[in-house]
Design an enzyme around this catalytic site. Structure first.
Site, PDB file in Angstrom:
ATOM      1  N   ASP A  93      57.502 -15.522  32.061  1.00 43.94           N
ATOM      2  CA  ASP A  93      56.911 -14.455  31.260  1.00 43.94           C
ATOM      3  C   ASP A  93      55.208 -14.862  31.784  1.00 43.94           C
ATOM      4  O   ASP A  93      54.683 -14.452  32.351  1.00 43.94           O
ATOM      5  CB  ASP A  93      57.396 -14.284  30.183  1.00 43.94           C
ATOM      6  CG  ASP A  93      57.243 -14.958  28.681  1.00 43.94           C
ATOM      7  OD1 ASP A  93      56.461 -16.187  29.479  1.00 43.94           O
ATOM      8  OD2 ASP A  93      56.905 -14.496  27.253  1.00 43.94           O
ATOM      9  N   ASP A  96      50.472 -20.129  30.175  1.00 41.76           N
ATOM     10  CA  ASP A  96      49.286 -19.994  29.806  1.00 41.76           C
ATOM     11  C   ASP A  96      48.080 -22.041  29.765  1.00 41.76           C
ATOM     12  O   ASP A  96      48.179 -21.867  30.816  1.00 41.76           O
ATOM     13  CB  ASP A  96      49.471 -20.211  28.835  1.00 41.76           C
ATOM     14  CG  ASP A  96      48.116 -19.381  27.702  1.00 41.76           C
ATOM     15  OD1 ASP A  96      47.090 -19.195  28.271  1.00 41.76           O
ATOM     16  OD2 ASP A  96      48.172 -19.437  26.044  1.00 41.76           O
ATOM     17  N   VAL A 146      48.170 -10.591  26.437  1.00 44.02           N
ATOM     18  CA  VAL A 146      48.424  -9.598  26.248  1.00 44.02           C
ATOM     19  C   VAL A 146      50.098  -9.726  25.985  1.00 44.02           C
ATOM     20  O   VAL A 146      50.777 -10.228  25.543  1.00 44.02           O
ATOM     21  CB  VAL A 146      48.747  -9.384  28.427  1.00 44.02           C
ATOM     22  CG1 VAL A 146      47.339  -9.882  29.381  1.00 44.02           C
ATOM     23  CG2 VAL A 146      49.427 -10.834  28.625  1.00 44.02           C
ATOM     24  N   ARG A 158      57.117  -5.369  23.163  1.00 48.57           N
ATOM     25  CA  ARG A 158      58.242  -6.960  24.200  1.00 48.57           C
ATOM     26  C   ARG A 158      58.760  -4.883  24.975  1.00 48.57           C
ATOM     27  O   ARG A 158      59.417  -5.118  26.071  1.00 48.57           O
ATOM     28  CB  ARG A 158      59.362  -6.861  23.372  1.00 48.57           C
ATOM     29  CG  ARG A 158      59.119  -8.251  23.034  1.00 48.57           C
ATOM     30  CD  ARG A 158      60.796  -9.237  22.458  1.00 48.57           C
ATOM     31  NE  ARG A 158      60.075  -9.990  21.755  1.00 48.57           N
ATOM     32  CZ  ARG A 158      59.639 -11.511  22.055  1.00 48.57           C
ATOM     33  NH1 ARG A 158      59.162 -11.089  23.160  1.00 48.57           N
ATOM     34  NH2 ARG A 158      59.445 -12.607  20.997  1.00 48.57           N
TER      35      ARG A 158
HETATM   36  P1  5GP Z   1      52.395 -22.526  27.177  1.00 54.05           P
HETATM   37  O1  5GP Z   1      51.041 -22.165  26.771  1.00 54.05           O
HETATM   38  O2  5GP Z   1      52.583 -23.640  27.055  1.00 54.05           O
HETATM   39  O3  5GP Z   1      51.931 -21.836  29.461  1.00 54.05           O
HETATM   40  O4  5GP Z   1      52.367 -20.945  27.032  1.00 54.05           O
HETATM   41  C1  5GP Z   1      53.330 -20.573  25.755  1.00 54.05           C
HETATM   42  C2  5GP Z   1      53.965 -19.448  25.442  1.00 54.05           C
HETATM   43  O5  5GP Z   1      52.881 -18.818  25.635  1.00 54.05           O
HETATM   44  C3  5GP Z   1      54.089 -18.393  26.708  1.00 54.05           C
HETATM   45  O6  5GP Z   1      55.211 -18.600  26.936  1.00 54.05           O
HETATM   46  C4  5GP Z   1      54.731 -17.445  25.989  1.00 54.05           C
HETATM   47  O7  5GP Z   1      55.423 -17.289  25.282  1.00 54.05           O
HETATM   48  C5  5GP Z   1      53.319 -17.530  24.779  1.00 54.05           C
HETATM   49  N1  5GP Z   1      51.853 -16.909  25.516  1.00 54.05           N
HETATM   50  C6  5GP Z   1      50.777 -17.408  26.385  1.00 54.05           C
HETATM   51  N2  5GP Z   1      49.946 -16.370  26.535  1.00 54.05           N
HETATM   52  C7  5GP Z   1      50.302 -15.182  25.680  1.00 54.05           C
HETATM   53  C8  5GP Z   1      50.063 -14.162  26.112  1.00 54.05           C
HETATM   54  O8  5GP Z   1      48.595 -13.370  26.980  1.00 54.05           O
HETATM   55  N3  5GP Z   1      50.766 -13.452  25.825  1.00 54.05           N
HETATM   56  C9  5GP Z   1      52.017 -12.873  24.694  1.00 54.05           C
HETATM   57  N4  5GP Z   1      52.484 -12.334  24.147  1.00 54.05           N
HETATM   58  N5  5GP Z   1      52.757 -14.213  25.130  1.00 54.05           N
HETATM   59  C10 5GP Z   1      51.140 -15.133  25.561  1.00 54.05           C
END
Ligand code: 5GP
Length: 175
Positions: A93, A96, A146, A158
């Site tokens: 999805d 981050d 977001v 969702r």
């Molecule tokens: P990472 O920091 O490991 O790249 O992301 C970890 C997880 O944090 C993502 O898969 C997602 O589920 C959640 N995440 C990161 N940024 C956002 C955001 O802006 N909104 C939402 N709802 N989840 C996020």
């Protein structure tokens, strides 16, 4: 709540991504969605895919507060399929910090797919902590939290057909 990316913009971009993925995998592709957030993206991407495609699911949890991840990742549900010699695309999805995707790529690469590529709907490049390769990116966005189109806040939102910003800039977030 402010709409950042409309449903029409998402549909158009997802269709283009499906064609790009098909172009790179003319013999078919095995899509692996990361639950729960990627389920809506996967569903539209798979239906827009012109060629052969099979699906599987993984679930991981990233520890942290509801709006900030700590970087620790745990595997909650593994695949039911083998990946050896297959053309695999991870469907995420949002990327981050990159820590979740980095973990996914590491464990899936160890299963010897022929190619391992990654498609994500959203990317926040300014938040990256590790340098992960993403082959197909839907939209690059700024550092805002977001929701919608599969993404949640405390398991809600969702179902929104668009991507919306839930809060102010990250500086105001705890953690
Ligand atoms: P990472 O920091 O490991 O790249 O992301 C970890 C997880 O944090 C993502 O898969 C997602 O589920 C959640 N995440 C990161 N940024 C956002 C955001 O802006 N909104 C939402 N709802 N989840 C996020």
């Amino acid at each position: 709540m402010q709409i950042l990316i409309s449903s029409e913009q998402i549909q158009q971009r997802v269709r283009a991504m499906a064609y790009e993925i098909h172009r790179d995998h003319p013999d078919g592709v095995h899509l692996i969605a990361v639950l729960k957030g990627a389920f809506v993206f996967l569903s539209d991407l798979a239906r827009a895919m012109p060629g052969r495609c099979s699906l599987d699911f993984m679930a991981v949890s990233s520890y942290g507060t509801s709006t900030n991840s700590s970087g620790q990742v745990q595997l909650l549900k593994d695949l039911e399929s083998t990946l050896e010699g297959r053309d695999v695309v991870i469907v995420e999805d949002i990327v981050d910090t990159g820590l979740t995707l980095n973990y996914m790529q590491k464990i899936l690469r160890a299963r010897s797919p022929r190619h391992l590529r990654t498609a994500c709907l959203l990317s926040k490049p300014s938040r990256r902590q590790v340098d992960v390769k993403i082959d197909y990116i839907g939209f690059e966005i700024e550092d805002r939290f977001v929701v919608g189109y599969g993404l949640d806040y405390a398991e809600e939102y969702r179902n929104l057909p668009y991507i919306a910003v839930l809060d102010g800039p990250a500086e105001s977030r705890a953690g």
